[in-house]
Design a protein around this motif. Structure first.
Motif, PDB file in Angstrom:
ATOM      1  N   GLY A  42     -35.085 -33.469 -17.347  1.00  9.88           N
ATOM      2  CA  GLY A  42     -35.044 -33.370 -16.437  1.00  9.88           C
ATOM      3  C   GLY A  42     -33.539 -33.530 -15.549  1.00  9.88           C
ATOM      4  N   PRO A  43     -33.082 -32.744 -14.117  1.00  8.79           N
ATOM      5  CA  PRO A  43     -31.852 -32.690 -13.711  1.00  8.79           C
ATOM      6  C   PRO A  43     -31.335 -34.254 -13.364  1.00  8.79           C
ATOM      7  N   GLU A  44     -29.862 -34.764 -13.745  1.00 10.08           N
ATOM      8  CA  GLU A  44     -28.942 -35.609 -12.823  1.00 10.08           C
ATOM      9  C   GLU A  44     -29.961 -35.857 -11.692  1.00 10.08           C
ATOM     10  N   ARG A  45     -30.348 -37.501 -11.962  1.00  9.04           N
ATOM     11  CA  ARG A  45     -31.022 -37.978 -10.141  1.00  9.04           C
ATOM     12  C   ARG A  45     -29.457 -37.888  -9.378  1.00  9.04           C
ATOM     13  N   PRO A  46     -30.182 -38.161  -7.990  1.00  8.57           N
ATOM     14  CA  PRO A  46     -28.741 -38.209  -7.031  1.00  8.57           C
ATOM     15  C   PRO A  46     -28.824 -39.956  -7.038  1.00  8.57           C
ATOM     16  N   ASP A  85     -33.016 -51.902 -14.564  1.00 10.67           N
ATOM     17  CA  ASP A  85     -33.102 -51.427 -13.421  1.00 10.67           C
ATOM     18  C   ASP A  85     -34.477 -49.684 -13.918  1.00 10.67           C
ATOM     19  N   ALA A  86     -35.992 -50.093 -13.301  1.00 12.13           N
ATOM     20  CA  ALA A  86     -36.516 -48.608 -13.933  1.00 12.13           C
ATOM     21  C   ALA A  86     -36.748 -47.893 -13.075  1.00 12.13           C
ATOM     22  N   THR A  87     -35.644 -48.185 -12.005  1.00 11.99           N
ATOM     23  CA  THR A  87     -35.913 -46.511 -10.657  1.00 11.99           C
ATOM     24  C   THR A  87     -36.151 -45.488 -10.982  1.00 11.99           C
ATOM     25  N   HIS A  88     -35.017 -45.059 -12.533  1.00 11.27           N
ATOM     26  CA  HIS A  88     -35.867 -43.879 -12.601  1.00 11.27           C
ATOM     27  C   HIS A  88     -37.307 -42.893 -13.329  1.00 11.27           C
ATOM     28  N   VAL A  89     -37.785 -44.156 -13.840  1.00 10.29           N
ATOM     29  CA  VAL A  89     -38.901 -44.138 -14.160  1.00 10.29           C
ATOM     30  C   VAL A  89     -40.117 -44.574 -13.650  1.00 10.29           C
ATOM     31  N   ARG A 259     -23.144 -42.189 -14.945  1.00  3.06           N
ATOM     32  CA  ARG A 259     -23.617 -42.076 -16.049  1.00  3.06           C
ATOM     33  C   ARG A 259     -25.656 -42.107 -16.658  1.00  3.06           C
ATOM     34  N   ALA A 260     -25.869 -43.031 -15.790  1.00  4.03           N
ATOM     35  CA  ALA A 260     -27.213 -43.835 -15.678  1.00  4.03           C
ATOM     36  C   ALA A 260     -28.576 -42.648 -15.358  1.00  4.03           C
ATOM     37  N   ASN A 261     -27.632 -41.703 -14.221  1.00  2.00           N
ATOM     38  CA  ASN A 261     -28.560 -40.512 -13.741  1.00  2.00           C
ATOM     39  C   ASN A 261     -28.621 -40.046 -14.437  1.00  2.00           C
ATOM     40  N   ILE A 262     -27.847 -39.534 -15.610  1.00  2.00           N
ATOM     41  CA  ILE A 262     -28.073 -38.693 -15.980  1.00  2.00           C
ATOM     42  C   ILE A 262     -29.186 -38.729 -17.529  1.00  2.00           C
ATOM     43  N   PRO A 263     -30.306 -37.588 -17.187  1.00  2.00           N
ATOM     44  CA  PRO A 263     -31.209 -37.624 -18.853  1.00  2.00           C
ATOM     45  C   PRO A 263     -30.510 -37.373 -19.360  1.00  2.00           C
ATOM     46  N   ALA A 264     -31.810 -38.179 -20.664  1.00  2.00           N
ATOM     47  CA  ALA A 264     -31.436 -38.616 -22.321  1.00  2.00           C
ATOM     48  C   ALA A 264     -31.167 -37.165 -22.911  1.00  2.00           C
ATOM     49  N   ILE A 265     -32.666 -36.463 -22.892  1.00  2.00           N
ATOM     50  CA  ILE A 265     -31.673 -34.515 -23.271  1.00  2.00           C
ATOM     51  C   ILE A 265     -31.340 -33.980 -22.806  1.00  2.00           C
TER      52      ILE A 265
END
Length: 363
Positions: A42-46, A85-89, A259-265
């Motif tokens: 997905g897109p970069e998270r804020p 921190d698992a905030t994105h998942v 950097r941690a807000n940017i998707p792996a794919i």
């Protein structure tokens, strides 16, 4: 037992995990990393707020993707402490539950929540913290100046968690900074508002000064940047010498704080990467090609610029890491045949930075 004195804030990527595992063990024992699971796709998270609806709705694919990464982190940490921190998942409960349960029951890492997160996810993190017996980290982002309203929300969160303060760590996250003065004001306000709210087990102040984009590197491929986060920590100690608690030093190593807000794919990147080297007061940054005519020799030339600088620590003495040896070998042609890759250069940058900071703080 030796107490950790350094909190590197790292994305859960292959480069960062590999780098951490290659730091000398006696220095790793002085670190307590704060890992952040990057988004799967997905897109970069804020920073600091969730995207609704979640851009990654595939619970099954998330579980398949997340499980080996958490298992790899547990292996790399090898029983040492820190936070995850698992905030994105965490909002995909079915996809993340098994991995987070494994982390809570098979490692010494503490989970993280924050005042801006949904109550059900705060409760889930607290339940896992209770299960692990290790407690919980509360990450408060200071991208904007804090106020009394945020203090009240943090106090309400502490009440809802039903965990004693002796099980809670305050992780003050200033985020990306481009100067020490304005960021220092936010950090100081955050410490005053939140640091004395309860008798926290630990207080961490983290900030990142590595630039997200370095201008004109295609014209002038080498650059030096300041380590503003080091200045920020120094100014905070000077402003509050009477503060009754130790404030642990945290930084984002040699990657930008987002950097941690940017998707792996992601799509294939550009045909270049950045060599990174940390000095006591700054970063040496060199753009090197990863493909094209003579790209190996051109990359070696950029490595030589670092190795021949006055700030390079050489191959002997205290504080020298595996990274210095790799850079020296690469610079003079006795190292890797292909002079590395963009991912390898990030990894080497992390090894060198983590080793330097942990050694400096311990000394």
């Amino acid at each position: 037992m030796v107490e950790p004195i350094y909190v590197p804030v790292l994305p859960l990527t292959r480069a960062a995990v590999t780098a951490y595992s290659h730091v000398d063990l006696h220095l790793r024992r002085r670190m307590a990393p704060l890992w952040t699971v990057v988004p799967r796709t997905g897109p970069e998270r804020p920073r600091g707020r969730p995207m609704v609806p979640d851009p990654d709705p595939d619970e099954l694919e998330l579980e398949r993707w997340l499980t080996p990464r958490i298992d790899g982190l547990i292996e790399a940490m090898d029983g040492l402490g820190g936070w995850l921190d698992a905030t994105h998942v965490e909002r995909l409960v079915d996809g993340s539950a098994q991995s987070l349960w494994r982390l809570a029951t098979r490692s010494s890492l503490r989970l993280v929540t924050g005042p801006e997160r949904a109550p059900e996810h705060q409760r889930s993190a607290a339940d896992l913290a209770f299960l692990s017996g290790l407690g919980l980290g509360i990450r408060v982002q200071l991208d904007e100046p804090p106020d009394d309203g945020r203090q009240a929300r943090l106090s309400q969160l502490i009440d809802r968690l039903c965990l004693p303060p002796s099980r809670l760590d305050l992780l003050l996250d200033v985020g990306p900074i481009a100067d020490a003065v304005e960021s220092g004001k936010r950090a100081l306000a955050g410490l005053d508002l939140f640091g004395s709210l309860v008798a926290w087990r630990r207080i961490v102040l983290a900030a990142g000064a590595f630039p997200r984009a370095v201008q004109d590197l295609d014209v002038q491929p080498t650059r030096a940047a300041e380590r503003y986060e080091r200045q920020l920590h120094r100014s905070l100690r000077e402003a509050r010498p009477e503060f009754p608690r130790t404030i642990d030093y945290g930084d984002y190593s040699v990657e930008h704080a987002c950097r941690a807000n940017i998707p792996a794919i992601r799509q294939p990147g550009p045909g270049w990467g950045l060599l990174r080297y940390t000095t006591p007061d700054g970063f040496l940054i060199a753009r090197a090609p990863t493909r094209g005519p003579d790209h190996v020799e051109r990359a070696r030339a950029m490595t030589r610029w670092i190795v021949e600088s006055d700030d390079f620590r050489g191959l002997g003495g205290s504080g020298v890491s595996e990274a210095e040896r790799w850079l020296h070998a690469c610079a003079y042609g006795s190292g890797p045949r292909h002079a590395g890759s963009a991912e390898k250069w990030i990894q080497i940058g992390h090894i060198q930075h983590l080793s330097l900071v942990a050694h400096s703080l311990a000394r």
